[in-house]
Scaffold this motif. Structure first.
Motif, PDB file in Angstrom:
ATOM      1  N   SER A 142      20.231   2.722  14.853  1.00 29.22           N
ATOM      2  CA  SER A 142      19.893   1.827  13.746  1.00 29.22           C
ATOM      3  C   SER A 142      19.253   2.604  12.610  1.00 29.22           C
ATOM      4  O   SER A 142      18.521   3.567  12.845  1.00 29.22           O
ATOM      5  CB  SER A 142      18.867   0.771  14.217  1.00 29.22           C
ATOM      6  N   VAL A 143      19.537   2.181  11.386  1.00 32.14           N
ATOM      7  CA  VAL A 143      18.771   2.682  10.247  1.00 32.14           C
ATOM      8  C   VAL A 143      17.881   1.544   9.777  1.00 32.14           C
ATOM      9  O   VAL A 143      18.290   0.385   9.761  1.00 32.14           O
ATOM     10  CB  VAL A 143      19.661   3.223   9.105  1.00 32.14           C
ATOM     11  N   VAL A 144      16.640   1.896   9.432  1.00 28.50           N
ATOM     12  CA  VAL A 144      15.622   0.890   9.117  1.00 28.50           C
ATOM     13  C   VAL A 144      14.964   1.253   7.793  1.00 28.50           C
ATOM     14  O   VAL A 144      14.666   2.429   7.561  1.00 28.50           O
ATOM     15  CB  VAL A 144      14.545   0.861  10.229  1.00 28.50           C
ATOM     16  N   GLY A 145      14.741   0.268   6.944  1.00 29.33           N
ATOM     17  CA  GLY A 145      14.012   0.553   5.693  1.00 29.33           C
ATOM     18  C   GLY A 145      13.848  -0.689   4.848  1.00 29.33           C
ATOM     19  O   GLY A 145      14.813  -1.433   4.640  1.00 29.33           O
ATOM     20  N   ILE A 146      12.622  -0.925   4.359  1.00 33.68           N
ATOM     21  CA  ILE A 146      12.422  -2.108   3.518  1.00 33.68           C
ATOM     22  C   ILE A 146      13.159  -1.955   2.184  1.00 33.68           C
ATOM     23  O   ILE A 146      13.434  -2.927   1.512  1.00 33.68           O
ATOM     24  CB  ILE A 146      10.924  -2.404   3.246  1.00 33.68           C
ATOM     25  N   GLY A 147      13.483  -0.697   1.805  1.00 29.96           N
ATOM     26  CA  GLY A 147      14.229  -0.465   0.567  1.00 29.96           C
ATOM     27  C   GLY A 147      15.596  -1.144   0.557  1.00 29.96           C
ATOM     28  O   GLY A 147      16.158  -1.422  -0.501  1.00 29.96           O
ATOM     29  N   MET A 148      16.126  -1.420   1.747  1.00 38.92           N
ATOM     30  CA  MET A 148      17.446  -2.069   1.819  1.00 38.92           C
ATOM     31  C   MET A 148      17.454  -3.432   1.153  1.00 38.92           C
ATOM     32  O   MET A 148      18.507  -3.909   0.743  1.00 38.92           O
ATOM     33  CB  MET A 148      17.842  -2.267   3.286  1.00 38.92           C
ATOM     34  N   ARG A 149      16.309  -4.060   1.086  1.00 37.17           N
ATOM     35  CA  ARG A 149      16.241  -5.378   0.451  1.00 37.17           C
ATOM     36  C   ARG A 149      16.735  -5.311  -0.987  1.00 37.17           C
ATOM     37  O   ARG A 149      17.368  -6.230  -1.478  1.00 37.17           O
ATOM     38  CB  ARG A 149      14.791  -5.886   0.452  1.00 37.17           C
ATOM     39  N   SER A 150      16.402  -4.217  -1.665  1.00 39.40           N
ATOM     40  CA  SER A 150      16.759  -4.120  -3.083  1.00 39.40           C
ATOM     41  C   SER A 150      17.900  -3.140  -3.352  1.00 39.40           C
ATOM     42  O   SER A 150      18.446  -3.112  -4.434  1.00 39.40           O
ATOM     43  CB  SER A 150      15.525  -3.721  -3.902  1.00 39.40           C
ATOM     44  N   HIS A 151      18.241  -2.331  -2.365  1.00 42.81           N
ATOM     45  CA  HIS A 151      19.328  -1.370  -2.568  1.00 42.81           C
ATOM     46  C   HIS A 151      20.550  -1.785  -1.768  1.00 42.81           C
ATOM     47  O   HIS A 151      20.440  -2.084  -0.582  1.00 42.81           O
ATOM     48  CB  HIS A 151      18.911   0.040  -2.113  1.00 42.81           C
ATOM     49  N   THR A 152      21.697  -1.756  -2.432  1.00 40.00           N
ATOM     50  CA  THR A 152      22.928  -2.059  -1.711  1.00 40.00           C
ATOM     51  C   THR A 152      23.579  -0.758  -1.274  1.00 40.00           C
ATOM     52  O   THR A 152      23.148   0.321  -1.650  1.00 40.00           O
ATOM     53  CB  THR A 152      23.915  -2.831  -2.623  1.00 40.00           C
ATOM     54  N   ASP A 187       0.811  -1.217   0.000  1.00 35.24           N
ATOM     55  CA  ASP A 187       0.000   0.000   0.000  1.00 35.24           C
ATOM     56  C   ASP A 187       0.847   1.272   0.000  1.00 35.24           C
ATOM     57  O   ASP A 187       0.325   2.374   0.087  1.00 35.24           O
ATOM     58  CB  ASP A 187      -0.927   0.027   1.230  1.00 35.24           C
ATOM     59  N   ILE A 188       2.161   1.102  -0.041  1.00 38.96           N
ATOM     60  CA  ILE A 188       3.040   2.274  -0.046  1.00 38.96           C
ATOM     61  C   ILE A 188       3.623   2.411  -1.442  1.00 38.96           C
ATOM     62  O   ILE A 188       4.338   1.528  -1.915  1.00 38.96           O
ATOM     63  CB  ILE A 188       4.155   2.118   1.003  1.00 38.96           C
ATOM     64  N   MET A 189       3.277   3.478  -2.124  1.00 39.72           N
ATOM     65  CA  MET A 189       3.665   3.613  -3.527  1.00 39.72           C
ATOM     66  C   MET A 189       5.171   3.761  -3.662  1.00 39.72           C
ATOM     67  O   MET A 189       5.838   3.021  -4.354  1.00 39.72           O
ATOM     68  CB  MET A 189       2.976   4.841  -4.143  1.00 39.72           C
ATOM     69  N   GLU A 190       5.705   4.750  -3.007  1.00 38.21           N
ATOM     70  CA  GLU A 190       7.134   5.019  -3.118  1.00 38.21           C
ATOM     71  C   GLU A 190       7.664   5.265  -1.733  1.00 38.21           C
ATOM     72  O   GLU A 190       6.977   5.778  -0.869  1.00 38.21           O
ATOM     73  CB  GLU A 190       7.357   6.279  -3.965  1.00 38.21           C
ATOM     74  N   SER A 191       8.909   4.935  -1.543  1.00 39.33           N
ATOM     75  CA  SER A 191       9.468   5.214  -0.231  1.00 39.33           C
ATOM     76  C   SER A 191      10.966   5.364  -0.330  1.00 39.33           C
ATOM     77  O   SER A 191      11.596   4.922  -1.282  1.00 39.33           O
ATOM     78  CB  SER A 191       9.113   4.088   0.740  1.00 39.33           C
ATOM     79  N   ASN A 192      11.521   5.998   0.694  1.00 37.51           N
ATOM     80  CA  ASN A 192      12.973   6.099   0.784  1.00 37.51           C
ATOM     81  C   ASN A 192      13.549   4.717   1.024  1.00 37.51           C
ATOM     82  O   ASN A 192      12.882   3.824   1.550  1.00 37.51           O
ATOM     83  CB  ASN A 192      13.340   7.008   1.959  1.00 37.51           C
ATOM     84  N   VAL A 193      14.803   4.563   0.638  1.00 40.80           N
ATOM     85  CA  VAL A 193      15.498   3.303   0.936  1.00 40.80           C
ATOM     86  C   VAL A 193      15.549   3.113   2.448  1.00 40.80           C
ATOM     87  O   VAL A 193      15.244   2.056   2.980  1.00 40.80           O
ATOM     88  CB  VAL A 193      16.926   3.332   0.344  1.00 40.80           C
ATOM     89  N   VAL A 194      15.917   4.174   3.139  1.00 41.73           N
ATOM     90  CA  VAL A 194      15.907   4.160   4.602  1.00 41.73           C
ATOM     91  C   VAL A 194      14.676   4.928   5.060  1.00 41.73           C
ATOM     92  O   VAL A 194      14.437   6.053   4.604  1.00 41.73           O
ATOM     93  CB  VAL A 194      17.186   4.818   5.161  1.00 41.73           C
ATOM     94  N   ALA A 195      13.869   4.312   5.921  1.00 36.29           N
ATOM     95  CA  ALA A 195      12.642   4.976   6.381  1.00 36.29           C
ATOM     96  C   ALA A 195      12.897   5.806   7.631  1.00 36.29           C
ATOM     97  O   ALA A 195      12.336   6.884   7.786  1.00 36.29           O
ATOM     98  CB  ALA A 195      11.563   3.938   6.670  1.00 36.29           C
ATOM     99  N   GLY A 196      13.733   5.308   8.524  1.00 41.41           N
ATOM    100  CA  GLY A 196      13.935   6.051   9.753  1.00 41.41           C
ATOM    101  C   GLY A 196      15.216   5.668  10.472  1.00 41.41           C
ATOM    102  O   GLY A 196      15.866   4.671  10.142  1.00 41.41           O
TER     103      GLY A 196
END
Lengths: 412, 412
Positions: free
Chosen positions: A349-359, A249-258
């Protein structure tokens, strides 16, 4: 009629005036045509007072009696909220945990909700009741005794009701207006997020961003409950606050969310442990039995059959950890030269689901910290999170630098 | 094992220290071999706080929500008392009304106990529990909602448990050390009675000697529960306090047992009422419907088809009575020239089962008052009681003179 769950925390129901303000918010949703289930906490301060009495009476208390005493605060608020709604001509009634019933395990003070049969409340909605006010944080065990879900458990109550009633959304009213990219108190560029995924929220919650109880987020993720965090102290639109939802449900997001932090961490190192198969189990089993919440674990390379084992745990569990490890050494289960506790550290800590696809996120994080002259003591990583242990005095600086470097002040 | 019921009122459990003191008393009885059922009130002040919140939230409150809110104070004390006993190594657990269950009518805020099935608690006694701590004042309706028994209802809870468990005795611990021949605050010769009959206690309780809730005495009389009133603030022997019991258990007694008074009485006179059959019903039906508690009623001799009708009621119900009677006059149901309210009166009564067999008590009472120059405004009598309405300023004098004249300072 669609069901909406609204949860009001302790500060949102701290006085009769605040209860009235919360009731007005409920009225707005009722007017939209929802059947509303309101979950209330105790008036702020009340639970602490009751917990204080129990501790003073019986330091090693019977958790069944603790639950019977401590659950009473929510019953008061539930009744007062129902009365306030009735005064606004909204048909409402209060429900205590056993009346619903909210069936839980028998693990008193840390019970888990097993089932919430919706019939009793649904029948009342059919008869014209528009709001069910439910005392949060509590349930009833198979033995018919009152249970509580642990501190902050009302969030979990709310999500469990949203799941049981297939609610359109679960709104958590609190004293902050949403979930931020980091703590605004230590980083003035912190930005409120409109949406965040369950996975990210879980990492942020368990890492110390105490907006929602971790278990409530887990439960919301499992049952796909759309969870919204918003302030009870501001006029609210449908778009207010932060929606915690499925990542789809989230269209776009930062690689790191918080960027999250935890101040009360301690780093403990077992120096020169005799290294052999099973040594990790020999160390961490007694710690677990002693109730020590071990977080990060690092083992150095073994030399000549000996190694250093480092782990982190909350500062207030250091004494307990030392005692457990000394006992294990005494018994001959483990062998080490020294145990060094460093209570001057913090976790960032840095947290973000974008890390899965971004190195490259880890490399960037280490570079930023290095540029600020911050030494990293321990590193751990997961699929969507990188955590480091650093000297506590650099904590604020680390959070601010990382927030800048990952441009979290800009929406993704 | 024989069962003993012990009830502790709000002042006896007002602090954690007092709860500990009460628990020690319970320990003494446990050591004697009793299975003990402890009934607790809310910590003093707590119920008033909750009632205040309800009234502020909703002046014409839903009594079901009132009960849900107000009953919570007793739950706290029950849990704390159970924990205190456990700390003394006495196996104890708390019970809320619905857990026992204490089955009541649905008359919220004024519910009556209908049944207390003893199985649940008895089973726990068999398993080794020595004390069941029960939250007083509350029960559960056939609809599964929480009910309360009205203020002071914990006394009634205690007696009902004593009846249901065939208890050897029901000890009511309070802030006075027994039942006195009159109020020691206005008569220093007042004497604590060792025993008093149910009938006398009933008259004294309902006449304003507020040691026990009237309903609890009625219930004790019906089920022949031996009821003892004693202080929780003094070391106690088996002979302490006052035993309220069947008159057969009282060997000898004074003709007059005690002198009671009630300060907040008002005398109301309907002047020149048109006298006709049914006029009393026409006056007192609207008063009853308006919730006015009419106590004494006197009708003067009728002259030329008109009469004066005098009655007494609590001072704070005068306005309500005036409104109800004006409305009845408006409607043409009754006809009177004037309504005179005298709020400066008090009621003084002498009570004693000995009056049944001894004559001359009334004559003596009137003579004593006359000798002191006290004018009697209204008189009523029952089998064991004579009450007079007098000017309030003479109340203390009347009580003291009657106490002297009937030699109540000497045991019968």
């Amino acid at each position: 009629m669609p069901v909406l769950v609204m949860k009001f925390g302790g500060t949102s129901v701290a006085t009769l005036d605040r209860i009235r303000r919360a009731a007005k918010r409920v009225g707005v949703e009722v007017a939209k045509g929802y059947d509303v289930i309101v979950i209330v906490s105790a008036m702020s301060g009340k639970t602490n007072e009751l917990v204080g009495w129990v501790n003073e009476t019986s330091p090693l208390y019977d958790a069944r009696e603790y639950d019977a005493v401590v659950s009473s605060g929510e019953n008061v608020t539930a009744g007062l909220m129902a009365l306030t709604l009735q005064e606004m001509d909204i048909p409402a009634r209060s429900w205590q945990g056993w009346q619903v019933p909210v069936k839980t395990t028998s693990a008193h003070s840390a019970a888990r909700i097993e089932d919430i049969p919706p019939q009793n409340i649904t029948n009342k909605f059919r008869e014209g009741m528009q709001v069910a006010v439910v005392a949060g944080f509590q349930g009833v065990s198979p033995e018919g005794r009152i249970t509580t879900l642990g501190r902050g458990g009302s969030d979990t109550t709310a999500v469990a009701f949203a799941a049981a009633f297939d609610a359109e959304r679960c709104d958590i009213y609190t004293d902050v207006d949403g979930v931020y990219t980091t703590d605004p108190r230590i980083c003035d560029k912190a930005r409120k997020m409109d949406r965040i995924s369950f996975e990210e929220m879980l990492e942020l919650a368990s890492l110390g961003a105490k907006v929602l109880q971790t278990r409530s987020v887990e439960l919301a993720m499992r049952y796909k409950v759309r969870l919204r965090v918003l302030s009870s102290f501001e006029e609210q639109s449908d778009e207010a606050g932060t929606l915690v939802c499925d990542e789809e449900d989230i269209m776009e997001s930062n690689v790191v969310a918080g960027v999250a932090y935890s101040r009360d961490e301690a780093k403990m190192t077992l120096v020169s442990v005799a290294d052999r198969p099973g040594i990790a189990a020999a160390i961490f089993t007694p710690l677990s039995e002693a109730g020590v919440n071990v977080d990060m674990i690092v083992q150095n390379i073994s030399e000549e059959g000996r190694t250093d084992m480092t782990f982190s745990c909350p500062t207030d569990q250091v004494k307990r950890a030392e005692k457990a490890l000394a006992a294990a050494k005494e018994k001959g289960d483990i062998n080490f030269h020294d145990l060094v506790a460093d209570t001057g550290v913090a976790k960032v800590s840095v947290v973000g689901i974008g890390m899965r696809s971004h190195t490259g996120v880890a490399a960037k994080m280490f570079k930023v910290l290095s540029q600020e002259g911050i030494n990293i003591k321990v590193i751990t990583t997961s699929e969507i999170k990188i955590s480091v242990l650093i000297d506590r005095k650099y904590m604020e600086l680390a959070v601010q630098s990382l927030h800048d470097a990952f441009e979290l002040d800009k929406a993704g």
